[in-house]
Design an enzyme around this catalytic site. Structure first.
Site: not given
Ligand code: BGC
Length: 901
Positions: A481, A488, A746
Site C-alpha cells: 500500500e 491519515d 492501524e
C-alpha cells in the site's frame, strides 16, 4: 547579539529553490523590533555594495519567519548570499548575522539540455498491466537496475561544480568512484506525469583535471515499480523502465563553463543489482559488480551499450525538491537473535522501523543469503508476513566469495524482525545492523513525565511518524500500500508538527495534493493520485484545506496559503455545487466515515461529512483573512453559518443530544463548534455518558480519535480524557503498548488474546493515524498552545492540564520563533509551573489552582486575573501575562491530589 538559524524555504542553504518559494527566516536571538535583510549576487565579493541585489532597508516588524523575497528577479541557477540584522526595542541595531546562501532552481523546462536516458530492453519482459501474465507476475515485473556512465575530460581547475539530477524511478549518482550526497530513494515520489523533482549537489570537490566519470544506477521506484495494492498493474504505474536526466554544470576560474548532460554519449549495462523494488525487495549478485565502473580508467567491456535517449516533454515540470531528503538517520543493533528450527535466524531489532538491514558475511562464491522482514512473529516464533499482503520485503544476495558487506539499495521495508537464511557460518550480532531510513526531518518537540507509560506513548507516536514520512506521508511502510492517504495526514498533521519540523515536508506534499486534484475541484483520497481516482471522502479530501491551515497555524506560513488558495476554493465550490441544501450528503466518494472505529459504524455519514465541511469553511475564513482576502473571509464565514445551522437543525436535539450518540458525533459537533453555545455543556455531558456506557473506553476510529481528548479537556472533562489515555483494556492506546506495540497500530484490535491477529487483509502494526493524540500531550498535558487567532506561536497560551498519576511533566517545542518550554510539578499541596517564552512572543500563562488568588510568580507578583478554569467546576486559574524569558509560578494545587476533580 546577531540573528542565527538562517533558513530559506525552511531549508538550510538550499542549492535549488523555486523563485516563488524564496522565503527567509531567522531566529532573532533577542527582542526584534525591526529587521534589515540584504541579498548579494556574487559570493566572492560579498558584501561589496556593487553586488547588492536586494536591500529591504530597515523594516519595522517583529516577524522573523517566512519573509517573502520581494526584490529584483532572481537569475535561474543563480547563487545568492544573504544576511540579516535586527533592531531591538531600544533602537539599537545588532551585528549582521553570518551569511547564508540559496541557489535558484533552473527554468523548469528551458533550463535543461539533456535527454532522458535508459537501458534498452531492460524491462522487455514486463507484464503488461492488463495482459495475461505468466505464473509469477511479480518476478517478471522485476528487472535489473541499469548502470549508466559517461567519461569526460576537464582541462583546467574548477571553481564550482553543480550536479542537477533526477530520474523517472530512483537514482544513485556517482562521480569518480564516489557516491554523490547521502540521500536515498531520490528523487522522491510525485505524479511523474506532471512534476518531477530533482536534487542539486555541490560536486566541486569531486571533480579533477583530466578524465572524470559521472555515473548513476537507476531503479524502478514509485515510477515503474510496485506501490499500492493494484496488483493488476504489477508495478509500472507511470512507466515501464527507469530513466535518468542529469546536468553537470562546471565553472572555471576564468568564467568559462562546461556542461555534461545526459545524451547519446552515455553507456549503460545491467550489473549486480538483478532487481530492486520498493515493496518486493532486491536481489544483488555481488559477483557481477563491475569494479571501478564509475571511475576513470575503467575498461569498458562488452556488456556496456549506448543508452536509449528520449526527448523531454514540455508538459512535465522539473522542479527543485522542496522537501527534506530521505536519509539513513540511525543504526539499530539487534536486541535479540534466535535460531530457527529449520535453519537461519530471527533478529529482533526491538523497534518497528522503516529501512533495511546491513550484514557482513564471508562465504563461498555463489552462496545465497536471504533476508525477509516482518513486523511481528507468529505463535511459533517464526516471521509473520501474511499482513504484508503481496509485498515481499525480501533482500537476496549472491556472495562473491570472501568477505562482503550486504546492503540493499532502492528498496525499503517496514519491520522489527528480520529472518536471515542461507547465511554462512554463525551470525555474530556485531555483523548485523538495521538502518533506519525516512525523510530526515529535524526533531522539534520533546516530552518527559513521571509516568513511564506516557513517555512510551510519546516514543511510539514519533516512531510511527518516522516510519511513514517517506517522501509522502504514507499510511504504512510495510504492506502493498504505502500511499499518501489524505485522511491519515490531516488528522495527524498537528501532532506531526509538534514532533518534528515538517514545514518543508508538507510544503512538498501539498503540491502532490494539488497535482492530484480532479477537474471537478475535488481533492482525492490519496496523493500522489494512484488507483483511487474518484473524489476524496469526507475527512480525506478535506485534508486539502486542513493541512495548509495547520501549516499556517503552526509556522505562520502564509506563502503556502497563497499558493494553494485557488485549489482550496475549487474544493469548497465542488462541495457546495453538489450540496446546495448545506447538508453534505452527496459526492462523498468512498465515504470511509470514522474509519476503523471499534464496533458498529453508527455515526451518520452525512453528519461527519457536514461537520467537516463547516470546519473547512471556518479554516478558509481564517486563512483568507491571514492573506488579506477580507471578502473571501466574510463569504466563508457566511457559508459556515449556513452549514452550522443545517447541522444543528438536522443532527442536534433540543436537549443537546447529537444524532446517533456516538462519541465521534459528539467530538465532531463540539470540536467543530456546531452545537449552539447554550447546548454545549449538555452535549459534553452526553459525550461523557457515552464514554461511561462504554465502560470508560473510546469507540472512535481514525477521525473521531483526533478530537476526543481535546474536546473533553476544553469542555471541562480532563479527568475523563486522562481516564481514556491511561485505560489499559481494549480498545486503548495503552492496550497496544501492553501488547508489544513499538509504533501505533492501524487497528485497535490488531491483536487480541481471543482472536490473535486481525485479518491479514488489513492489519498494519505501523500506521500513525491513531497517534493523533500526540497533539493532546503537547497542548494539554504540557500546555504549549496558542491563543485563538495566533499563528506561528506569536501569542502563546500556556495552560497545562495535570492529571493521571503524574507528579510532573516537562517538554518543549522548537517554534519558528524559538524554543518554548513548559514544565509543571505537584508536590504536597503545591503546584509549580515553569515556562520559557522565546523573544518577540507574549504568553498568557494559566496556572490551575484550588485558590488562584494565592498563586505567585518568582518575584512574588499576584496574577493579572483570577478566573474559573474553563469548564472545570471548582477549579480556578491564575492568569499571568508575560514576555520573553524564563518564568516560574507556584501556588496551591487545584485539588488535594493535584489533579482535576
Ligand atoms: C489505508 C488507510 C486509509 C484507508 C482509507 C486504508 O487501506 O491503510 O490508512 O486511510 O484505507 O479508508
Amino acid at each position: 547579539m546577531s540573528p542565527t538559524g538562517l533558513r530559506c524555504a525552511h531549508l538550510v542553504n538550499p542549492l535549488a529553490v523555486a523563485p516563488d518559494r524564496v522565503q527567509l527566516s531567522w531566529l532573532p536571538g533577542g527582542r526584534q523590533d525591526g529587521y534589515q535583510v540584504q541579498v548579494f549576487h556574487n559570493e566572492r565579493w560579498f558584501p561589496a555594495p556593487e553586488t547588492l541585489h536586494w536591500d529591504t532597508g530597515l523594516v519595522g516588524s517583529v516577524y522573523s519567519a517566512d519573509i517573502p523575497y520581494d526584490g529584483p528577479a532572481l537569475a535561474r541557477g543563480g547563487r545568492y548570499t544573504w544576511r540579516v540584522r535586527i533592531r531591538d526595542s531600544t533602537g539599537s541595531i545588532s551585528d549582521w548575522s553570518d551569511p547564508a546562501t540559496f541557489e535558484v532552481e533552473l527554468d523548469p523546462i528551458g533550463g535543461w539540455q539533456g535527454s532522458w536516458i535508459g537501458l534498452d530492453g531492460v524491462r522487455a519482459n514486463v507484464t503488461p498491466p492488463t495482459g495475461a501474465g505468466p505464473a509469477d507476475p511479480v518476478a517478471t515485473a522485476l528487472s535489473p537496475a541499469p548502470y549508466l556512465r559517461r567519461a569526460f575530460t576537464v582541462d583546467k581547475p574548477v571553481v564550482s561544480g553543480r550536479l542537477y539530477v533526477t530520474a523517472l524511478g530512483l537514482y544513485e549518482a556517482r562521480l569518480n568512484g564516489r557516491r554523490i550526497g547521502d540521500a536515498c530513494l531520490t528523487p522522491g515520489w510525485t505524479d511523474y506525469n506532471q512534476r518531477v523533482l530533482y536534487q542539486a549537489y555541490d560536486v566541486t570537490e569531486l571533480l579533477r583535471v583530466g578524465e572524470n566519470v559521472l555515473g548513476a544506477i537507476l531503479a524502478d521506484g514509485w515510477y515503474a515499480g510496485f506501490v499500492g495494492f493494484d496488483a493488476k498493474r504489477a508495478g509500472a504505474h507511470y512507466g515501464t523502465a527507469p530513466e535518468l536526466l542529469a546536468q553537470l554544470a562546471i565553472t572555471f576560474a576564468d568564467g568559462d563553463e562546461q556542461r555534461v548532460v545526459t545524451d547519446q554519449h552515455w553507456q549503460a549495462a545491467a550489473a549486480a543489482i538483478r532487481h530492486a523494488d520498493l515493496l518486493m525487495g532486491s536481489r544483488t549478485d555481488l559477483r557481477l559488480e563491475p569494479q571501478g565502473w564509475d571511475s576513470p580508467g575503467f575498461l569498458v567491456t562488452d556488456g556496456w551499450r549506448p543508452v536509449r535517449c528520449r526527448g523531454r516533454s514540455a508538459s512535465v515540470l522539473l522542479v527543485a525538491d522542496p522537501g527534506p531528503p530521505i536519509r539513513v538517520t540511525e543504526e539499530t543493533r539487534p536486541a535479540g537473535i534466535s535460531r530457527l528450527a529449520g535453519g537461519g535466524w530471527i533478529v529482533d531489532f526491538g523497534q518497528n522501523l522503516p529501512g533495511w538491514v546491513r550484514l557482513r558475511a564471508d562465504g563461498p562464491d555463489g552462496t545465497v543469503v536471504r533476508v525477509r522482514h516482518g513486523e511481528v512473529l507468529d505463535a511459533d516464533g517464526g516471521l509473520y508476513t501474511e499482513n504484508l499482503r503481496t509485498a515481499r520485503q525480501t533482500d537476496e544476495y549472491v556472495l562473491p566469495g570472501g568477505p562482503a558487506v550486504l546492503e540493499p539499495r532502492f528498496t525499503q521495508h517496514g519491520f522489527r524482525y528480520a529472518e536471515i537464511t542461507g547465511y554462512p557460518g554463525d551470525l555474530d550480532p556485531a555483523d548485523v545492523v538495521a538502518l533506519v531510513v525516512h525523510s530526515d526531518i529535524p526533531v522539534a518537540g520533546s516530552f518527559d513525565c513521571s509516568d513511564s507509560w506516557l513517555d512510551q506513548l510519546f516514543r511510539i507516536i514519533d516512531w510511527g511518524q518516522r516510519g511513514n514520512f517517506i517522501s509522502v506521508p504514507t499510511d504504512c511502510p510495510q504492506r502493498d500500500e504505502r500511499m499518501g492517504w489524505l485522511g491519515d495526514a490531516q488528522i495527524f498533521a498537528r501532532t506531526a508538527c509538534y514532533n518534528r519540523d515538517v514545514a518543508a515536508f508538507f510544503a512538498k506534499w501539498l503540491d502532490d495534493v494539488a497535482d492530484a486534484q480532479l477537474e471537478s475541484g475535488a481533492f482525492t483520497d490519496v496523493a500522489p493520485r494512484l488507483t483511487l481516482r474518484g473524489p476524496g471522502a469526507p475527512a480525506w479530501g478535506d485534508a486539502g484545506v486542513i493541512v495548509p491551515w495547520t501549516m499556517w497555524k503552526m509556522y505562520g506560513d502564509t506563502g503556502l496559503v497563497r499558493r494553494h488558495f485557488g485549489a482550496m476554493t475549487r474544493w469548497m465550490d465542488f462541495i457546495e455545487r453538489a450540496n446546495p441544501d448545506y447538508l453534505r450528503s452527496r459526492e462523498l466518494g468512498n465515504s470511509y466515515n470514522d474509519w476503523l472505529m471499534p464496533g458498529a459504524d453508527d455515526t451518520p455519514h452525512e453528519l461527519l461529512a457536514t461537520a467537516y465541511w463547516a470546519y473547512d469553511a471556518a479554516l478558509m475564513a481564517e486563512m483568507a483573512s491571514a492573506i488579506g482576502r477580507t471578502d473571501d473571509a466574510a463569504g466563508y464565514r457566511a457559508l459556515r453559518a449556513k452549514i452550522a445551522s443545517g447541522f444543528t437543525d438536522t443532527f442536534v436535539a433540543p436537549d443537546g443530544r447529537i444524532l446517533s450518540g456516538t462519541q465521534t458525533a459528539y467530538a465532531l459537533g463540539l470540536f467543530m463548534d456546531l452545537v449552539p453555545a447554550e447546548l454545549r455543556a449538555a452535549a459534553a455531558s452526553h459525550l461523557v455518558t457515552a464514554i461511561r456506557a462504554a465502560d470508560w473506553h473510546l469507540t472512535t476510529g481514525f477521525v473521531g480519535v483526533g478530537y476526543l481528548l481535546p474536546v473533553l479537556s476544553s469542555c471541562g472533562y480532563s479527568d475523563v480524557a486522562w481516564r481514556l489515555l491511561t485505560q489499559r483494556s481494549f480498545p486503548s492506546w495503552r492496550y497496544m503498548a501492553d501488547h508489544g506495540a513499538t509504533t501505533i497500530w492501524e487497528r485497535w484490535d490488531g491483536w487480541t488474546p481471543g482472536d490473535g491477529f486481525q485479518s491479514p487483509l488489513m492489519n498494519s502494526f505501523n500506521h500513525y493515524a491513531l497517534g493523533s493524540v500526540g497533539e493532546w500531550l503537547y497542548r494539554y498535558v504540557l500546555g504549549i498552545d496558542q491563543e485563538d487567532g495566533s499563528a506561528g506561536f506569536a501569542r502563546l497560551l500556556l495552560r497545562p492540564h495535570p492529571g493521571g498519576s503524574l507528579s510532573w511533566a516537562r517538554g518543549s517545542y522548537r517554534s519558528v520563533r524559538g524554543v518554548i518550554r513548559a514544565g509543571w510539578s505537584v508536590a504536597g499541596n503545591r503546584f509549580t509551573f515553569q515556562v520559557e517564552v522565546p523573544p518577540n512572543v507574549t504568553a498568557s500563562v494559566s496556572v490551575p489552582s484550588g485558590n488562584a488568588a494565592e498563586v505567585r510568580d518568582a518575584a512574588g507578583n499576584a496574577p493579572a486575573l483570577v478566573a474559573s478554569f474553563p469548564g472545570e467546576p471548582g477549579v480556578q486559574e491564575a492568569v499571568f501575562h508575560v514576555g520573553a524569558g524564563v518564568h516560574e509560578f507556584s501556588g496551591p494545587a487545584m485539588t488535594a491530589s493535584g489533579h482535576f476533580p
